[in-house]
Design an enzyme around this catalytic site. Structure first.
Site, PDB file in Angstrom:
ATOM      1  N   GLU A   1      29.104  73.635  -0.200  1.00  0.00           N
ATOM      2  CA  GLU A   1      30.324  73.125   1.041  1.00  0.00           C
ATOM      3  C   GLU A   1      28.968  72.125   1.207  1.00  0.00           C
ATOM      4  OE1 GLU A   1      33.499  75.907   2.848  1.00  0.00           O
ATOM      5  OE2 GLU A   1      31.379  77.223   2.621  1.00  0.00           O
TER       6      GLU A   1
ATOM      7  N   ASP B   1      30.298  78.074  -4.945  1.00  0.00           N
ATOM      8  CA  ASP B   1      30.856  77.573  -3.795  1.00  0.00           C
ATOM      9  C   ASP B   1      28.881  75.976  -3.887  1.00  0.00           C
ATOM     10  OD1 ASP B   1      32.573  78.532  -3.056  1.00  0.00           O
ATOM     11  OD2 ASP B   1      31.589  79.807  -1.483  1.00  0.00           O
TER      12      ASP B   1
ATOM     13  N   GLU C   1      32.969  83.767  -7.029  1.00  0.00           N
ATOM     14  CA  GLU C   1      33.626  82.193  -6.624  1.00  0.00           C
ATOM     15  C   GLU C   1      31.926  81.711  -6.132  1.00  0.00           C
ATOM     16  OE1 GLU C   1      35.727  81.915  -2.931  1.00  0.00           O
ATOM     17  OE2 GLU C   1      34.814  80.436  -2.082  1.00  0.00           O
TER      18      GLU C   1
END
Ligand code: NAG
Ligand code: NAG
Ligand code: NAG
Length: 295
Positions: free
Chosen positions: A109, A107, A105
Protein backbone atom coordinates in the site's frame (compact mmCIF):
# COMPACT_ATOMS: atom_id res chain seq x y z
CA UNK A 1 -5.22 -47.59 -40.48
CA UNK A 2 -7.42 -49.10 -37.82
CA UNK A 3 -4.53 -50.49 -35.88
CA UNK A 4 -3.01 -47.05 -35.69
CA UNK A 5 -6.06 -45.49 -34.12
CA UNK A 6 -5.43 -46.55 -30.53
CA UNK A 7 -1.86 -45.27 -30.61
CA UNK A 8 -3.05 -41.98 -32.03
CA UNK A 9 -5.54 -41.77 -29.17
CA UNK A 10 -2.80 -42.60 -26.71
CA UNK A 11 -0.61 -39.92 -28.22
CA UNK A 12 -3.39 -37.35 -27.98
CA UNK A 13 -4.05 -38.39 -24.40
CA UNK A 14 -0.37 -38.01 -23.57
CA UNK A 15 -0.32 -34.57 -25.19
CA UNK A 16 -3.40 -33.61 -23.23
CA UNK A 17 -1.77 -34.69 -19.97
CA UNK A 18 1.39 -32.74 -20.82
CA UNK A 19 -0.71 -29.71 -21.74
CA UNK A 20 -2.58 -29.90 -18.42
CA UNK A 21 0.66 -30.15 -16.46
CA UNK A 22 2.41 -27.35 -18.37
CA UNK A 23 -0.73 -25.26 -18.14
CA UNK A 24 -0.20 -24.82 -14.38
CA UNK A 25 2.55 -22.32 -15.12
CA UNK A 26 0.60 -19.48 -16.49
CA UNK A 27 1.18 -15.99 -17.74
CA UNK A 28 -1.70 -13.59 -17.42
CA UNK A 29 -1.25 -10.18 -19.00
CA UNK A 30 -3.28 -7.40 -20.58
CA UNK A 31 -5.58 -5.53 -18.18
CA UNK A 32 -8.95 -5.86 -19.94
CA UNK A 33 -8.47 -9.58 -20.57
CA UNK A 34 -7.34 -10.48 -17.09
CA UNK A 35 -9.00 -7.92 -14.84
CA UNK A 36 -12.32 -6.25 -14.38
CA UNK A 37 -13.24 -2.95 -12.80
CA UNK A 38 -15.04 -3.67 -9.56
CA UNK A 39 -15.39 -0.15 -8.15
CA UNK A 40 -15.74 3.27 -9.74
CA UNK A 41 -16.38 2.23 -13.34
CA UNK A 42 -16.39 5.87 -14.41
CA UNK A 43 -13.10 6.44 -12.64
CA UNK A 44 -10.88 3.84 -14.19
CA UNK A 45 -9.85 3.11 -17.73
CA UNK A 46 -7.71 0.76 -19.74
CA UNK A 47 -5.50 2.08 -22.53
CA UNK A 48 -2.40 1.39 -24.62
CA UNK A 49 -3.38 -1.98 -26.13
CA UNK A 50 -4.51 -3.14 -22.72
CA UNK A 51 -1.07 -2.61 -21.17
CA UNK A 52 -2.09 0.52 -19.28
CA UNK A 53 -4.60 1.17 -16.54
CA UNK A 54 -5.40 4.33 -14.70
CA UNK A 55 -7.30 4.58 -11.46
CA UNK A 56 -8.90 7.85 -10.45
CA UNK A 57 -10.06 9.22 -7.11
CA UNK A 58 -12.21 12.30 -6.73
CA UNK A 59 -14.81 13.46 -4.24
CA UNK A 60 -17.47 11.19 -5.72
CA UNK A 61 -15.53 7.91 -5.80
CA UNK A 62 -12.29 6.00 -5.84
CA UNK A 63 -11.72 3.05 -8.15
CA UNK A 64 -10.45 -0.51 -8.18
CA UNK A 65 -9.74 -3.50 -10.40
CA UNK A 66 -9.62 -7.20 -9.60
CA UNK A 67 -8.20 -10.14 -11.53
CA UNK A 68 -10.66 -12.61 -13.02
CA UNK A 69 -8.51 -15.52 -11.89
CA UNK A 70 -6.99 -16.64 -8.62
CA UNK A 71 -3.39 -17.77 -8.29
CA UNK A 72 -1.26 -19.81 -5.93
CA UNK A 73 2.51 -19.20 -6.08
CA UNK A 74 4.49 -17.31 -8.69
CA UNK A 75 5.18 -13.63 -9.36
CA UNK A 76 2.65 -10.84 -9.71
CA UNK A 77 4.40 -7.97 -11.43
CA UNK A 78 3.17 -4.44 -12.01
CA UNK A 79 4.74 -1.17 -13.05
CA UNK A 80 3.18 1.68 -11.05
CA UNK A 81 3.46 5.46 -11.17
CA UNK A 82 1.93 6.95 -8.07
CA UNK A 83 -0.26 10.04 -7.67
CA UNK A 84 1.92 13.12 -8.27
CA UNK A 85 1.77 16.39 -6.34
CA UNK A 86 -0.27 16.69 -3.18
CA UNK A 87 -1.50 13.14 -2.64
CA UNK A 88 -1.84 13.32 1.16
CA UNK A 89 -4.68 11.13 2.40
CA UNK A 90 -4.84 8.99 -0.74
CA UNK A 91 -3.81 5.35 -0.67
CA UNK A 92 -2.91 3.32 -3.72
CA UNK A 93 -3.17 -0.37 -2.93
CA UNK A 94 -1.78 -3.33 -4.85
CA UNK A 95 -2.26 -6.74 -3.30
CA UNK A 96 -3.33 -10.34 -3.61
CA UNK A 97 -6.04 -11.77 -1.38
CA UNK A 98 -8.26 -14.82 -0.99
CA UNK A 99 -11.92 -14.58 -0.09
CA UNK A 100 -12.22 -17.23 2.60
CA UNK A 101 -13.09 -16.27 6.20
CA UNK A 102 -9.57 -17.02 7.39
CA UNK A 103 -8.07 -15.30 4.43
CA UNK A 104 -4.53 -14.98 3.13
CA UNK A 105 -3.36 -11.63 1.80
CA UNK A 106 -0.08 -10.06 0.70
CA UNK A 107 -0.08 -6.25 0.48
CA UNK A 108 1.66 -3.28 -0.97
CA UNK A 109 0.00 0.00 0.00
CA UNK A 110 1.32 3.42 -0.90
CA UNK A 111 0.45 6.25 1.45
CA UNK A 112 0.41 9.62 -0.30
CA UNK A 113 1.92 12.78 1.09
CA UNK A 114 1.94 16.51 0.56
CA UNK A 115 3.80 17.77 -2.46
CA UNK A 116 7.48 16.87 -2.46
CA UNK A 117 7.28 14.86 0.77
CA UNK A 118 8.06 11.17 0.76
CA UNK A 119 5.52 8.47 0.04
CA UNK A 120 5.40 5.62 2.56
CA UNK A 121 5.31 2.03 1.32
CA UNK A 122 3.24 -0.01 3.72
CA UNK A 123 3.45 -3.83 3.53
CA UNK A 124 1.50 -6.49 5.38
CA UNK A 125 0.68 -10.20 5.22
CA UNK A 126 -2.32 -12.13 6.52
CA UNK A 127 -2.17 -15.88 6.91
CA UNK A 128 -5.33 -17.80 7.83
CA UNK A 129 -6.96 -14.50 8.81
CA UNK A 130 -4.11 -13.24 11.00
CA UNK A 131 -2.45 -9.98 9.98
CA UNK A 132 -0.87 -7.20 12.06
CA UNK A 133 2.49 -7.79 10.41
CA UNK A 134 3.17 -4.35 9.02
CA UNK A 135 6.50 -3.09 7.79
CA UNK A 136 6.87 0.41 6.34
CA UNK A 137 9.56 1.97 4.20
CA UNK A 138 10.44 5.21 2.51
CA UNK A 139 11.56 4.88 -1.10
CA UNK A 140 14.98 5.71 -2.53
CA UNK A 141 13.38 7.42 -5.56
CA UNK A 142 10.40 9.64 -6.36
CA UNK A 143 7.65 7.09 -7.13
CA UNK A 144 5.50 9.76 -8.81
CA UNK A 145 8.06 10.70 -11.48
CA UNK A 146 8.33 7.36 -13.30
CA UNK A 147 6.98 3.83 -13.40
CA UNK A 148 8.65 1.38 -11.02
CA UNK A 149 8.35 -2.36 -10.74
CA UNK A 150 6.48 -3.67 -7.68
CA UNK A 151 6.40 -7.45 -7.54
CA UNK A 152 4.79 -9.87 -5.13
CA UNK A 153 6.42 -13.29 -5.28
CA UNK A 154 5.41 -16.30 -3.25
CA UNK A 155 6.33 -19.96 -3.34
CA UNK A 156 6.09 -22.89 -0.91
CA UNK A 157 9.07 -21.63 1.13
CA UNK A 158 8.79 -17.85 1.20
CA UNK A 159 7.02 -14.65 0.26
CA UNK A 160 9.16 -11.82 -1.14
CA UNK A 161 8.17 -8.20 -1.84
CA UNK A 162 10.36 -6.68 -4.59
CA UNK A 163 10.75 -3.09 -5.72
CA UNK A 164 12.75 -2.69 -8.95
CA UNK A 165 14.21 -6.16 -8.40
CA UNK A 166 15.39 -5.37 -4.86
CA UNK A 167 13.85 -7.56 -2.17
CA UNK A 168 12.49 -5.25 0.54
CA UNK A 169 10.80 -7.86 2.71
CA UNK A 170 10.70 -11.63 3.20
CA UNK A 171 8.23 -13.82 5.10
CA UNK A 172 9.44 -17.38 5.34
CA UNK A 173 7.42 -20.54 5.81
CA UNK A 174 7.57 -21.61 9.48
CA UNK A 175 4.51 -23.81 9.28
CA UNK A 176 6.37 -26.60 11.08
CA UNK A 177 6.51 -24.22 14.07
CA UNK A 178 2.77 -23.60 13.92
CA UNK A 179 2.89 -20.29 12.03
CA UNK A 180 0.42 -20.30 9.15
CA UNK A 181 1.72 -19.70 5.62
CA UNK A 182 -0.30 -18.60 2.55
CA UNK A 183 -0.16 -21.92 0.69
CA UNK A 184 -3.70 -23.26 0.79
CA UNK A 185 -5.87 -20.62 -0.87
CA UNK A 186 -5.90 -19.07 -4.32
CA UNK A 187 -5.62 -15.30 -4.30
CA UNK A 188 -6.82 -12.67 -6.75
CA UNK A 189 -4.82 -9.60 -7.71
CA UNK A 190 -6.30 -6.22 -6.79
CA UNK A 191 -5.36 -2.60 -7.38
CA UNK A 192 -7.23 0.36 -5.97
CA UNK A 193 -7.06 4.07 -5.23
CA UNK A 194 -9.08 5.36 -2.30
CA UNK A 195 -9.52 8.04 0.32
CA UNK A 196 -7.85 6.93 3.53
CA UNK A 197 -7.36 10.32 5.14
CA UNK A 198 -8.81 8.96 8.38
CA UNK A 199 -5.57 7.02 9.00
CA UNK A 200 -3.00 7.20 6.23
CA UNK A 201 -1.47 10.62 6.75
CA UNK A 202 -0.02 10.78 10.23
CA UNK A 203 -2.96 8.98 11.75
CA UNK A 204 -5.57 11.16 10.06
CA UNK A 205 -4.09 14.58 10.88
CA UNK A 206 -3.69 15.64 7.25
CA UNK A 207 -6.90 15.61 5.19
CA UNK A 208 -7.20 15.17 1.43
CA UNK A 209 -7.04 18.46 -0.44
CA UNK A 210 -9.85 17.98 -2.96
CA UNK A 211 -8.61 21.03 -4.85
CA UNK A 212 -5.81 18.75 -6.07
CA UNK A 213 -8.25 16.15 -7.41
CA UNK A 214 -8.75 14.18 -9.56
CA UNK A 215 -5.95 12.00 -8.20
CA UNK A 216 -4.60 9.53 -10.73
CA UNK A 217 -2.43 6.43 -10.20
CA UNK A 218 -1.06 4.71 -13.30
CA UNK A 219 -0.42 1.01 -13.74
CA UNK A 220 1.38 -0.69 -16.58
CA UNK A 221 2.49 -4.09 -17.84
CA UNK A 222 0.64 -6.30 -15.37
CA UNK A 223 2.04 -9.84 -15.45
CA UNK A 224 0.84 -12.73 -13.35
CA UNK A 225 3.49 -15.38 -13.97
CA UNK A 226 1.81 -17.65 -11.54
CA UNK A 227 0.06 -20.95 -10.95
CA UNK A 228 -3.62 -20.99 -11.80
CA UNK A 229 -5.86 -21.79 -8.85
CA UNK A 230 -8.35 -24.53 -9.74
CA UNK A 231 -9.57 -25.28 -6.25
CA UNK A 232 -7.97 -27.48 -3.55
CA UNK A 233 -6.35 -29.76 -6.16
CA UNK A 234 -4.02 -26.83 -6.89
CA UNK A 235 -2.48 -26.99 -3.42
CA UNK A 236 -0.40 -29.95 -4.56
CA UNK A 237 -0.22 -29.16 -8.26
CA UNK A 238 1.22 -25.70 -7.70
CA UNK A 239 3.64 -26.86 -5.01
CA UNK A 240 5.04 -29.83 -6.92
CA UNK A 241 8.67 -29.37 -7.82
CA UNK A 242 8.96 -29.32 -11.62
CA UNK A 243 10.60 -27.14 -14.28
CA UNK A 244 7.18 -25.79 -15.25
CA UNK A 245 6.61 -24.75 -11.65
CA UNK A 246 9.68 -22.50 -11.83
CA UNK A 247 8.88 -20.93 -8.43
CA UNK A 248 9.73 -24.29 -6.81
CA UNK A 249 13.31 -24.22 -8.10
CA UNK A 250 16.01 -23.98 -5.39
CA UNK A 251 17.04 -20.49 -6.54
CA UNK A 252 13.69 -19.18 -5.28
CA UNK A 253 13.69 -21.02 -1.97
CA UNK A 254 15.88 -18.39 -0.35
CA UNK A 255 17.54 -15.11 -1.21
CA UNK A 256 21.06 -15.22 -2.58
CA UNK A 257 23.76 -13.54 -0.50
CA UNK A 258 23.74 -10.51 -2.78
CA UNK A 259 19.96 -10.26 -2.42
CA UNK A 260 20.39 -10.47 1.36
CA UNK A 261 22.79 -7.54 1.04
CA UNK A 262 20.15 -5.58 -0.90
CA UNK A 263 17.47 -6.41 1.66
CA UNK A 264 19.70 -5.24 4.48
CA UNK A 265 20.53 -2.03 2.60
CA UNK A 266 16.80 -1.27 2.29
CA UNK A 267 16.12 -2.15 5.93
CA UNK A 268 19.00 -0.12 7.28
CA UNK A 269 18.39 2.98 5.21
CA UNK A 270 14.67 3.13 4.43
CA UNK A 271 12.72 1.17 7.00
CA UNK A 272 10.36 3.24 9.14
CA UNK A 273 8.35 0.65 11.01
CA UNK A 274 8.72 -3.05 11.80
CA UNK A 275 5.99 -4.85 13.77
CA UNK A 276 8.66 -7.19 15.09
CA UNK A 277 10.21 -4.29 17.00
CA UNK A 278 6.92 -2.90 18.34
CA UNK A 279 7.07 -4.36 21.84
CA UNK A 280 4.46 -1.95 23.23
CA UNK A 281 1.85 -2.96 20.70
CA UNK A 282 1.90 -6.67 21.41
CA UNK A 283 2.15 -6.32 25.20
CA UNK A 284 5.63 -7.74 25.01
CA UNK A 285 4.33 -10.79 23.12
CA UNK A 286 6.23 -10.32 19.87
CA UNK A 287 4.78 -12.65 17.18
CA UNK A 288 6.73 -15.93 17.03
CA UNK A 289 8.04 -15.56 13.45
CA UNK A 290 9.97 -12.48 14.57
CA UNK A 291 12.38 -14.71 16.47
CA UNK A 292 12.92 -16.91 13.44
CA UNK A 293 13.58 -14.60 10.52
CA UNK A 294 17.31 -14.22 9.98
CA UNK A 295 17.13 -10.44 9.59
C1 NAG B 1 9.94 -6.91 -12.11
O1 NAG B 1 10.57 -7.46 -10.98
C2 NAG B 1 10.54 -8.88 -10.92
C3 NAG B 1 11.14 -9.31 -9.59
O2 NAG B 1 12.44 -8.86 -9.44
C4 NAG B 1 11.27 -9.44 -12.14
O3 NAG B 1 11.18 -10.85 -12.12
C5 NAG B 1 10.64 -8.90 -13.41
O4 NAG B 1 11.39 -9.33 -14.53
C6 NAG B 1 10.60 -7.38 -13.38
N1 NAG B 1 9.84 -6.91 -14.54
C7 NAG B 1 10.26 -5.91 -15.31
C8 NAG B 1 9.36 -5.50 -16.44
O5 NAG B 1 11.31 -5.32 -15.10
C1 NAG C 1 -3.81 -16.18 14.91
O1 NAG C 1 -3.47 -15.30 15.93
C2 NAG C 1 -3.97 -15.69 17.20
C3 NAG C 1 -3.64 -14.60 18.18
O2 NAG C 1 -2.28 -14.25 18.12
C4 NAG C 1 -3.35 -17.04 17.60
O3 NAG C 1 -3.86 -17.46 18.83
C5 NAG C 1 -3.70 -18.06 16.52
O4 NAG C 1 -3.03 -19.27 16.79
C6 NAG C 1 -3.27 -17.57 15.15
N1 NAG C 1 -3.75 -18.50 14.16
C7 NAG C 1 -2.97 -18.97 13.22
C8 NAG C 1 -3.63 -19.91 12.25
O5 NAG C 1 -1.79 -18.67 13.10
C1 NAG D 1 5.14 12.66 4.72
O1 NAG D 1 6.33 13.42 4.85
C2 NAG D 1 6.75 13.65 6.18
C3 NAG D 1 8.03 14.45 6.12
O2 NAG D 1 7.78 15.72 5.63
C4 NAG D 1 6.97 12.36 6.91
O3 NAG D 1 7.25 12.63 8.29
C5 NAG D 1 5.75 11.46 6.78
O4 NAG D 1 6.05 10.21 7.35
C6 NAG D 1 5.38 11.28 5.33
N1 NAG D 1 4.31 10.34 5.09
C7 NAG D 1 3.04 10.45 5.50
C8 NAG D 1 2.12 9.40 5.05
O5 NAG D 1 2.65 11.35 6.18
Amino acid sequence: MQSKMPSLKALLLALLIIAVVVDQSFVEANFPKSMYINWGAHHSSFAGNGEDLQLVLDQTSGSAVKSKRSFLFGSIEMLIKLVPGNSAGTVTAYYVTSTEDKHDEIDFEFLGNVSGQPYIVHTNIYTQGNGSREQQFYLWFDPTANFHNYTIHWNPTEVVWYIDNLPIRVFRNYEKDGIAFPNKQGMRVHASLWNADNWATRGGLVKIDWNSSPFIARFRRFRARACKWDGPVSINQCATKSPANWWTSPSFSQLSSSQMGQLNWVRQNFMIYDYCKDTKRFNGQIPPECFKQQF
